[in-house]
Write an enzyme that holds these catalytic residues in place. Structure first.
Site, mmCIF file in Angstrom:
data_model
loop_
_atom_site.group_PDB
_atom_site.id
_atom_site.type_symbol
_atom_site.label_atom_id
_atom_site.label_comp_id
_atom_site.label_asym_id
_atom_site.label_seq_id
_atom_site.Cartn_x
_atom_site.Cartn_y
_atom_site.Cartn_z
ATOM 1 N N GLY A 207 0.910 -1.130 -0.089
ATOM 2 C CA GLY A 207 -0.020 0.064 -0.046
ATOM 3 C C GLY A 207 0.669 1.130 -0.156
ATOM 4 O O GLY A 207 2.252 1.191 -0.429
ATOM 5 N N ASN A 208 0.230 2.479 0.205
ATOM 6 C CA ASN A 208 1.032 3.663 0.571
ATOM 7 C C ASN A 208 0.551 4.705 1.276
ATOM 8 O O ASN A 208 -0.535 4.135 1.947
ATOM 9 C CB ASN A 208 1.341 4.381 -0.964
ATOM 10 C CG ASN A 208 -0.175 4.688 -1.554
ATOM 11 O OD1 ASN A 208 -0.950 5.323 -1.033
ATOM 12 N ND2 ASN A 208 -0.497 3.972 -2.601
ATOM 13 N N TYR A 209 1.113 5.897 1.761
ATOM 14 C CA TYR A 209 0.486 6.442 2.589
ATOM 15 C C TYR A 209 -0.802 7.529 2.438
ATOM 16 O O TYR A 209 -0.887 8.356 3.278
ATOM 17 C CB TYR A 209 1.916 7.396 3.166
ATOM 18 C CG TYR A 209 2.601 6.681 3.949
ATOM 19 C CD1 TYR A 209 2.761 5.803 5.196
ATOM 20 C CD2 TYR A 209 4.126 6.499 3.037
ATOM 21 C CE1 TYR A 209 3.858 5.177 5.615
ATOM 22 C CE2 TYR A 209 5.271 5.590 3.656
ATOM 23 C CZ TYR A 209 4.953 4.952 4.858
ATOM 24 O OH TYR A 209 6.026 4.500 5.459
ATOM 25 N N SER A 210 -1.336 7.332 1.278
ATOM 26 C CA SER A 210 -2.387 8.276 0.980
ATOM 27 C C SER A 210 -3.610 8.035 1.856
ATOM 28 O O SER A 210 -3.841 7.266 2.144
ATOM 29 C CB SER A 210 -2.999 8.125 -0.570
ATOM 30 O OG SER A 210 -4.202 8.986 -0.798
ATOM 31 N N ALA A 276 -3.433 7.479 -5.241
ATOM 32 C CA ALA A 276 -2.156 6.971 -5.096
ATOM 33 C C ALA A 276 -2.404 5.550 -5.409
ATOM 34 O O ALA A 276 -2.497 4.783 -4.333
ATOM 35 C CB ALA A 276 -1.392 7.353 -3.837
#
Ligand code: PMT
Length: 406
Positions: A207-210, A276
């Site tokens: 995943g990512n930090y969005s 993102a």
């Protein structure tokens, strides 16, 4: 004169700035609005209900019940096109933030289905206190609109922030709000937001930090201006305003976001890709939790579908596609390459090099880059204000010559 015929609930709470409510009422009525004044008990210590009843030509409501009848806060909340709380004290804002309902103002606030604007008024120290700032942030995150305080001499003799905005400025803001409310009427927007999660096994993902904040701010801004918004959002913990113009589609993976966006795109006039999206996903999702072993592990990844590029290929002449570029280096060159490759009409560059910009912050700092090589640089602002700048740019392209903010 967008206020003509508008029904406005003006809630006055207990601050010395309550005297400004008389000017406010007079200006609103003069612009053709129908004004129902509500007062807290403390507000009545600062200005007489008789003054506001005379100016609004309506009986002021100060209590949930009086000797003769019960005030129907639910119908008032439904009746209003807009609720304006001015002055809004630290006490009332704190009650709004946690849902306390102990007077007519808090009861109508909790029942209101219309946009709520509040104009804080308090002393400098109260204004600066982290509790007040936290409450205001919370109220804004619910979709309420804060009317910025002024700077100057305060009742205590201190000089600083905390003065209630001037009635003329408040009325101008409300007028703009109603004018803007129709700007995108009849238009449909698609907004992608948040991260995507690509499963590795039943307990892990890429995943990512969005957080989804930027996309939600865009969806809310467009909806407030009258657009019908389809918001396709990945796993996000941020609350999405319950707005009649926003339809929310929750997805998890890039593939799901792609499928939903492709399905919704043909009916759209404008698509904004603020999500993102993971560029790669595990080739195989393990059916069971992967166990730790003595050796290292290699994860084989495959490309995810590129939503923006896909919509860029489907784009018809009446449609606008807006992309984002989140960069850490060679920002402009990378953003320009994406602008062309994904067939965007313009791209919004945000860089992790800028403090306060990008993932999860309540603020962002953007540059808008267009195909004709023009660019606009903006200061660090709240994501709500950044969204307004982006929407102004879109309005300038969709409705050229209409006196939009470009
Ligand atoms: O959600 P927040 O915490 O508020 O943070 C906001 C944000 C930083 C996520 C947002 O402002 C932002 O920059 N979004 C785009 C992030 C990104 O993935 O950028 P990119 O440069 O990797 O992608 C370029 C464009 O292609 C983007 O419009 C992206 O949505 C789109 N894309 C990318 C890959 C893919 N598979 N599909 C896509 O549609």
């Amino acid at each position: 004169m967008s206020l003509r015929g508008k029904k406005i609930v003006l809630a006055v709470t207990g601050s010395i700035a309550a005297y400004k409510a008389a000017f406010l009422t007079r200006l609103l009525v003069k612009q053709g609005a129908e004004v129902q004044v509500l007062m807290t008990a403390d507000a009545e210590k600062f200005i007489s209900p008789l003054t506001l009843a005379t100016l609004s030509k309506k009986k002021v409501i100060s209590a949930l019940t009086d000797a003769e009848q019960w005030s129907d806060h639910v119908s008032l909340g439904l009746w209003a096109d807009l609720m304006l709380v001015a002055p809004a004290t630290a006490n009332t804002l704190a009650k709004f933030a946690v849902g306390i309902c102990d007077n007519i103002v808090t009861a109508v606030y909790l029942s209101a289905k219309c946009p709520v604007f509040f104009a804080p008024a308090m002393d400098l120290d109260m204004w600066k206190h982290p509790s007040t700032q936290h409450n205001i942030k919370r109220l804004v995150s619910f979709g309420n609109r804060m009317i910025p305080v002024g700077h100057g001499e305060l009742a205590s003799g201190l000089v600083g922030d905390g003065r209630m905005a001037e009635p003329e400025d408040i009325v101008r803001l409300l007028d703009n709000h109603f004018a803007e409310g129709n700007q995108f009427k009849g238009k449909t927007a698609l907004v992608t937001a948040g991260p995507t999660y690509e499963p590795i096994d039943p307990v892990r993902f890429i995943g990512n930090y969005s957080s989804g904040k930027m996309g939600i701010a865009l969806a809310t801004g467009l909806a407030n201006r009258g657009a019908k918004v389809n918001l396709v959002i990945g796993p996000s913990r941020i609350s999405i305003p319950d707005h009649p113009n926003i339809k929310v589609f929750k997805v998890t993976t890039a593939q799901q976001m792609y499928d939903k966006a492709v399905q919704l795109y043909p009916e759209c006039d404008v698509a904004i890709m603020a999500a993102a999206v993971a560029d790669y996903r595990p080739k195989q999702e393990a059916a069971e939790k992967i166990k730790k072993s003595a050796s290292d592990m290699t994860l084989e990844l495959e490309k995810t579908p590129d939503i923006a590029a896909g919509l860029g290929k489907m784009k018809q002449s009446h449609q606008l596609n807006i992309g984002f570029a989140l960069e850490t280096n060679d920002e402009e060159a990378n953003a320009k390459a994406k602008l062309v490759k994904k067939n965007f009409d313009f791209i919004v560059l945000n860089s992790l090099q800028d403090p306060g910009a990008g993932f999860n912050h309540d603020t962002n700092k953007i540059t808008i880059l267009k195909k004709d090589n023009t660019q606009k640089n903006f200061e660090l602002k709240s994501k709500t204000e950044v969204a307004a700048d982006i929407i102004d740019e879109i309005a300038g392209m969709l409705f050229p010559g209409n006196g939009n903010h470009n």
